[in-house]
Enzyme design. Structure first.
Site, mmCIF file in Angstrom:
data_model
loop_
_atom_site.group_PDB
_atom_site.id
_atom_site.type_symbol
_atom_site.label_atom_id
_atom_site.label_comp_id
_atom_site.label_asym_id
_atom_site.label_seq_id
_atom_site.Cartn_x
_atom_site.Cartn_y
_atom_site.Cartn_z
ATOM 1 N N LYS A 199 -14.761 33.370 19.017
ATOM 2 C CA LYS A 199 -15.729 34.428 19.348
ATOM 3 C C LYS A 199 -17.161 33.904 19.280
ATOM 4 O O LYS A 199 -17.945 34.093 20.196
ATOM 5 C CB LYS A 199 -15.564 35.603 18.368
ATOM 6 C CG LYS A 199 -16.681 36.624 18.456
ATOM 7 C CD LYS A 199 -16.482 37.775 17.499
ATOM 8 C CE LYS A 199 -17.032 37.540 16.118
ATOM 9 N NZ LYS A 199 -18.496 37.630 15.993
ATOM 10 N N ASN A 200 -17.490 33.226 18.183
ATOM 11 C CA ASN A 200 -18.882 32.820 17.991
ATOM 12 C C ASN A 200 -19.303 31.657 18.878
ATOM 13 O O ASN A 200 -20.490 31.333 18.951
ATOM 14 C CB ASN A 200 -19.135 32.461 16.515
ATOM 15 C CG ASN A 200 -19.232 33.710 15.655
ATOM 16 O OD1 ASN A 200 -19.186 34.829 16.157
ATOM 17 N ND2 ASN A 200 -19.363 33.513 14.346
ATOM 18 N N CYS A 243 -27.709 45.467 9.799
ATOM 19 C CA CYS A 243 -26.266 45.596 9.923
ATOM 20 C C CYS A 243 -25.714 45.601 8.508
ATOM 21 O O CYS A 243 -26.434 45.311 7.558
ATOM 22 C CB CYS A 243 -25.667 44.490 10.766
ATOM 23 S SG CYS A 243 -25.392 42.984 9.915
ATOM 24 N N ARG A 269 -30.823 40.831 8.424
ATOM 25 C CA ARG A 269 -30.669 39.933 9.573
ATOM 26 C C ARG A 269 -31.773 40.071 10.631
ATOM 27 O O ARG A 269 -31.517 40.472 11.779
ATOM 28 C CB ARG A 269 -29.298 40.126 10.209
ATOM 29 C CG ARG A 269 -28.167 39.808 9.264
ATOM 30 C CD ARG A 269 -26.835 40.081 9.874
ATOM 31 N NE ARG A 269 -26.262 38.917 10.530
ATOM 32 C CZ ARG A 269 -25.068 38.920 11.099
ATOM 33 N NH1 ARG A 269 -24.340 39.996 11.100
ATOM 34 N NH2 ARG A 269 -24.600 37.842 11.662
ATOM 35 N N ASP A 309 -18.522 33.236 6.591
ATOM 36 C CA ASP A 309 -17.508 34.029 7.293
ATOM 37 C C ASP A 309 -16.102 33.869 6.703
ATOM 38 O O ASP A 309 -15.167 34.519 7.163
ATOM 39 C CB ASP A 309 -17.491 33.667 8.795
ATOM 40 C CG ASP A 309 -18.670 34.283 9.541
ATOM 41 O OD1 ASP A 309 -19.391 35.102 8.954
ATOM 42 O OD2 ASP A 309 -18.865 33.937 10.724
ATOM 43 N N ARG A 365 -13.203 43.750 17.030
ATOM 44 C CA ARG A 365 -14.363 43.001 17.532
ATOM 45 C C ARG A 365 -14.118 41.505 17.456
ATOM 46 O O ARG A 365 -14.687 40.749 18.236
ATOM 47 C CB ARG A 365 -15.608 43.312 16.680
ATOM 48 C CG ARG A 365 -16.180 44.688 16.878
ATOM 49 C CD ARG A 365 -17.481 44.798 16.097
ATOM 50 N NE ARG A 365 -18.216 43.551 16.224
ATOM 51 C CZ ARG A 365 -18.991 43.016 15.284
ATOM 52 N NH1 ARG A 365 -19.173 43.626 14.151
ATOM 53 N NH2 ARG A 365 -19.613 41.878 15.488
HETATM 54 C C1 UD1 Z 1 -24.021 33.655 12.946
HETATM 55 C C2 UD1 Z 1 -22.596 34.073 13.191
HETATM 56 C C3 UD1 Z 1 -22.062 34.844 11.992
HETATM 57 C C4 UD1 Z 1 -22.247 34.037 10.717
HETATM 58 C C5 UD1 Z 1 -23.677 33.547 10.569
HETATM 59 C C6 UD1 Z 1 -23.870 32.585 9.406
HETATM 60 C C7 UD1 Z 1 -22.544 34.332 15.598
HETATM 61 C C8 UD1 Z 1 -22.468 35.253 16.760
HETATM 62 N N1 UD1 Z 1 -22.584 34.910 14.376
HETATM 63 O O1 UD1 Z 1 -24.797 34.841 12.805
HETATM 64 O O2 UD1 Z 1 -20.685 35.112 12.215
HETATM 65 O O3 UD1 Z 1 -21.931 34.845 9.591
HETATM 66 O O4 UD1 Z 1 -24.089 32.862 11.769
HETATM 67 O O5 UD1 Z 1 -23.025 31.503 9.536
HETATM 68 O O6 UD1 Z 1 -22.541 33.131 15.764
HETATM 69 N N2 UD1 Z 1 -32.395 34.940 9.525
HETATM 70 C C9 UD1 Z 1 -33.685 35.355 9.452
HETATM 71 N N3 UD1 Z 1 -34.441 35.346 10.595
HETATM 72 C C10 UD1 Z 1 -33.944 34.980 11.809
HETATM 73 C C11 UD1 Z 1 -32.606 34.549 11.858
HETATM 74 C C12 UD1 Z 1 -31.854 34.545 10.711
HETATM 75 O O7 UD1 Z 1 -34.191 35.718 8.384
HETATM 76 O O8 UD1 Z 1 -34.685 35.012 12.809
HETATM 77 C C13 UD1 Z 1 -31.556 34.910 8.289
HETATM 78 C C14 UD1 Z 1 -30.417 35.917 8.332
HETATM 79 O O9 UD1 Z 1 -30.825 37.181 7.901
HETATM 80 C C15 UD1 Z 1 -29.406 35.273 7.387
HETATM 81 C C16 UD1 Z 1 -29.623 33.779 7.640
HETATM 82 O O10 UD1 Z 1 -30.910 33.647 8.230
HETATM 83 O O11 UD1 Z 1 -29.722 35.563 6.062
HETATM 84 C C17 UD1 Z 1 -28.600 33.129 8.564
HETATM 85 O O12 UD1 Z 1 -28.435 33.933 9.712
HETATM 86 P P1 UD1 Z 1 -27.983 33.370 11.118
HETATM 87 O O13 UD1 Z 1 -27.461 31.986 10.999
HETATM 88 O O14 UD1 Z 1 -29.078 33.597 12.092
HETATM 89 O O15 UD1 Z 1 -26.783 34.330 11.466
HETATM 90 P P2 UD1 Z 1 -26.379 34.775 12.908
HETATM 91 O O16 UD1 Z 1 -26.757 33.686 13.851
HETATM 92 O O17 UD1 Z 1 -26.825 36.148 13.180
#
Ligand code: UD1
Length: 426
Positions: free
Chosen positions: A22-23, A126, A131, A314, A406
């Protein structure tokens, strides 16, 4: 709303096929926005999140065609999806779609790079944490985009993005993917420092390179992208889902079972397999499959989540379920998301002994759990409740299982194939 009814106590045994990731699929589908030529993906999993992404792309003017592999709808066979973004005419991702799937933010970089403009709804909070997407915005701004956040939307504009040196404050997976996609069509070189090293980032980079992008360093923490004027079409097979793989390994481990997962790769699962072996499981990696044989009783394993190649957030919830029935006490530390222990209260309803202190959970294993009614709160939390239900004595009813749809293709069918007593009730 559908529920899952599980009668626990059956050790899983047999063989199932692992689906496409999925990711990996979500950012890859967005990458098709970067070119006027058709891009074909194989091994696309049947998941609600994939359906949502295809709908989102279709309302932007992308032509979507989807067919089941070899004319079948067999679980694990994977779909073939072809996307033709030559008629892209609406660079908008509306709130109604983004709110159901945070990964919709992945259209921002490609839309801006290809169309010079994008309006993407902010994903909002969420269940597992706030996030934010500030790092996505910071990176695109450094590449010359004008970005305003107004009425809940990120409105970005740039005649042509310019290559830049980017540094993200924390490791962000979708942030790295968004910036890498945008940089492919930018003018000059972009360097992303502190980049996410997740295998899904590498899968995306491989596809982009096959589309004509000039990328080096993906899989490391510095990625370099030389912008090009245009990308072309390609065909790309989506990598196997490492989190789905890990989830079935945990389910077999917790139930004292023995399973073989086909179409799976152990390459990206070192941290997870290592912990399963520490717990007493025998794990054998074959060329395109993984076998696991569980001991009579697992040993508790402590974990600390962190970006790849460390232990994945995850997989934290699934390990909490196995620690709940292991011998000893495990200390589980969550360092990525601030609110990712919601499954703990539900596991406690099944009789688990779990104490939470901030971002740390102390889990003391019990000989068994007792079936009860529980509620799924997010995708991986749902998976941990399924694992706990498979172990528990008596019946467990899991409510709000739309989260599972999902992200887990054919979960009940696959578990039934492995001998589980599980069914969906309306
Ligand atoms: C992706 C994965 C999700 C997984 C996560 C961490 C997908 C679609 N989803 O989510 O399954 O749990 O990586 O491995 O690939 N953050 C900020 N600002 C930003 C971006 C991130 O503060 O602009 C923080 C987030 O709140 C979180 C951390 O950084 O605490 C990591 O998040 P991130 O790696 O971005 O997660 P996703 O990419 O949303």
């Amino acid at each position: 709303m559908d529920k899952l009814l599980i009668a626990g106590g059956v050790p899983l045994s047999g063989e199932v096929a692992i689906s496409g990731a999925k990711n990996a699929a979500l950012p890859l589908l967005c990458a098709a926005l970067l070119t006027k030529e058709p891009v074909t993906f194989t091994n696309v999993p049947h998941l609600n999140d994939i359906g949502t992404m295809l709908k989102l792309l279709a309302q932007m003017g992308v032509k979507v065609s989807r067919e089941a592999a070899q004319g079948t709808t067999k679980v694990g066979a994977g779909d073939t999806v072809t996307l033709d973004a030559s008629g892209l005419n609406n660079a908008v991702a509306p709130y109604e779609m983004v709110k159901t799937m945070r990964a919709s933010i992945l259209v921002l970089g490609p839309l801006l790079a290809r169309a010079g403009e994008a309006r993407v709804s902010l994903p909002g909070g969420c269940a597992i944490g706030a996030r934010p997407v500030d790092q996505h915005i910071k990176g695109l701004t450094a590449m010359g985009a004008e970005i305003a956040v107004e009425q809940g939307y990120v409105h970005a504009r740039a005649t042509r993005l310019k290559g830049a040196r980017l540094f993200t404050d924390m490791v962000t997976v979708t942030g790295t993917e968004n910036l890498m996609m945008a940089a492919c069509l930018a003018d000059g070189e972009t360097v992303i420092e502190n980049a996410a090293r997740e295998p899904e980032v590498v899968d995306l980079a491989n596809c982009l390179v096959a589309m004509g992008a000039r990328i080096s360093g993906a899989g490391g923490d510095v990625i370099r992208i030389q912008g090009v004027d245009a990308l072309h079409g390609t065909t790309h097979r989506i990598m196997p889902d490492r989190i789905e793989t890990g989830t079935y390994l945990c389910a077999a481990a917790a139930t004292g079972g023995e399973i073989r997962l086909t179409g799976a790769s152990s390459t990206w699962l070192d941290a997870v397999i290592d912990k399963l072996m520490d717990a007493g499981c025998e794990v054998i990696a074959e060329r395109d499959a993984i076998r696991l044989k569980a001991p009579k009783r697992l040993t508790a394993v402590s974990i600390r989540t962190a970006p790849y190649p460390a232990f994945p957030t995850d997989m934290q919830a699934q390990f909490m379920a196995i620690n709940a029935v292991a011998e000893g006490t495990a200390v589980m530390r969550e360092t990525i998301f601030e609110n990712r222990f919601m499954h703990a209260v539900e596991l406690i309803r099944l009789g688990a002994d779990i104490k939470i202190d901030g971002n740390t959970a102390f889990v003391t294993g019990r000989a068994t759990l007792d079936g009860a009614t529980v509620m799924a709160t997010d995708l991986r939390a749902s998976a941990s409740l399924v694992i706990a239900g498979l172990v528990a004595q008596g019946e467990t009813l899991i409510e709000r299982i739309y989260h599972l749809d999902r992200g887990y293709e054919g979960l009940e069918q696959k578990l039934v194939t492995l001998g589980a007593n599980i069914r969906r009730v309306k």
